[in-house]
Design an enzyme around this catalytic site. Structure first.
Site, PDB file in Angstrom:
ATOM      1  N   GLU A   1      -8.348  -2.445  -2.452  1.00 28.94           N
ATOM      2  CA  GLU A   1      -9.472  -3.316  -2.087  1.00 28.94           C
ATOM      3  C   GLU A   1     -10.720  -2.894  -2.867  1.00 28.94           C
ATOM      4  O   GLU A   1     -10.980  -1.699  -3.068  1.00 28.94           O
ATOM      5  CB  GLU A   1      -9.718  -3.172  -0.585  1.00 28.94           C
TER       6      GLU A   1
ATOM      7  N   LYS B   1     -11.058 -12.251   2.017  1.00 29.12           N
ATOM      8  CA  LYS B   1     -10.719 -11.540   3.248  1.00 29.12           C
ATOM      9  C   LYS B   1     -11.199 -12.297   4.474  1.00 29.12           C
ATOM     10  O   LYS B   1     -12.389 -12.609   4.611  1.00 29.12           O
ATOM     11  CB  LYS B   1     -11.341 -10.143   3.199  1.00 29.12           C
TER      12      LYS B   1
ATOM     13  N   CYS C   1      -6.781  -5.294   3.561  1.00 29.65           N
ATOM     14  CA  CYS C   1      -7.134  -4.224   4.494  1.00 29.65           C
ATOM     15  C   CYS C   1      -7.060  -4.655   5.967  1.00 29.65           C
ATOM     16  O   CYS C   1      -5.972  -4.859   6.488  1.00 29.65           O
ATOM     17  CB  CYS C   1      -8.501  -3.670   4.128  1.00 29.65           C
TER      18      CYS C   1
END
Length: 263
Positions: A41, A112, A145
């Site tokens: 990430e 995300k 994540c």
């Protein structure tokens, strides 16, 4: 057809895109026998920004980023796909994004969905949904994540036909690496979690990058504090077999009449 997947587990330098390109140029030298390379990430910029302005100063757009151009050149030269976290500027918004770069220059984008902790003060929540992309490696999806915490997005990947889910991460909680094999198992696809190492300000990252098979086995994993270039051979077509027993199917047996459908 069998493919080789590679994870580059390293420690990006906060706020220094040029330095991170240089780091990856060195580490990529041993990665180019792979069909798919996955980076952590925010590999372009580092993670623990003190404020939004600091993050904005090292962000880039898909069209004007030296980091994106570097990945495009590497993918074309070496004939591989690359998935990497990317600090994306889009107008006045910042997104914690992941890009999938193909050897032909095609770029796919994921933003995300589930922002973690102080990310909520810096980034805009993702607005592109959950998608699977046809690539030379197979049907590839991306999560980032803290998305790991939400089983709905993992299941959506399976319902959309995903064969390999790439999961660039900057993990600090101790739980994710133990949960990822279960997501691979219940959805019957490969998962590639590329985590980083090192410390930024008050955060210590946990490493432990891993590649999991569609039956939930850990094919390869990294240490908690060392740089690694990790490899595993995969057969993406195995992800299409959702049969658990001769009379049980991981997707067809769902009781959508009871709990609905996430697709």
């Amino acid at each position: 057809m069998d493919k080789t997947v590679c994870i580059v587990q390293f420690a990006p330098i906060l706020g220094d895109v040029a330095a991170n390109i240089q780091l990856l140029s060195q580490r990529f030298q041993s990665a180019w026998e792979s069909d798919l390379v996955v980076l952590p990430e925010l590999a372009s910029s580092g993670y623990r920004f003190s404020c939004r302005d600091e993050a904005m100063a090292c962000a880039g757009t898909l069209q004007d980023s030296a980091f994106v151009e570097f990945l495009k050149q590497q993918a074309e030269t070496n004939g591989c796909c690359i998935v990497s976290g990317f600090n994306e500027r889009y107008g006045d918004d910042l997104f914690n994004s992941s890009i999938l770069v193909q050897p032909d220059g095609v770029i796919h984008l994921y933003r995300k969905l589930h922002l973690f902790w102080d990310e909520k003060d810096i980034f805009t929540p993702g607005n592109l949904g959950v998608n699977v992309f046809d690539t030379p490696v197979g049907r590839v999806g991306m999560l980032i994540c803290f998305d790991w915490m939400f089983p709905e997005v993992w299941r959506m990947m399976a319902l959309k036909g995903g064969q390999v889910v790439c999961h660039p991460s900057n993990l600090v909680l101790p739980s994710c690496q133990s949960v990822v094999p279960s997501y691979a198992l219940v959805n019957r696809y490969y998962v590639v979690t590329a985590n980083r190492i090192g410390k930024e300000r008050d955060l210590l990252f946990t490493g432990g990058s891993l590649i999991c098979s569609p039956i939930g086995s850990v094919m390869v994993s990294g240490s908690s504090d060392q740089e690694h270039v990790l490899f595993a051979g995969i057969s993406p077509s195995l992800s299409d077999d959702k049969q658990v027993t001769p009379r049980n199917h991981a997707l067809d047996d769902r009781r959508t009449d009871v709990y609905g459908n996430f697709e």
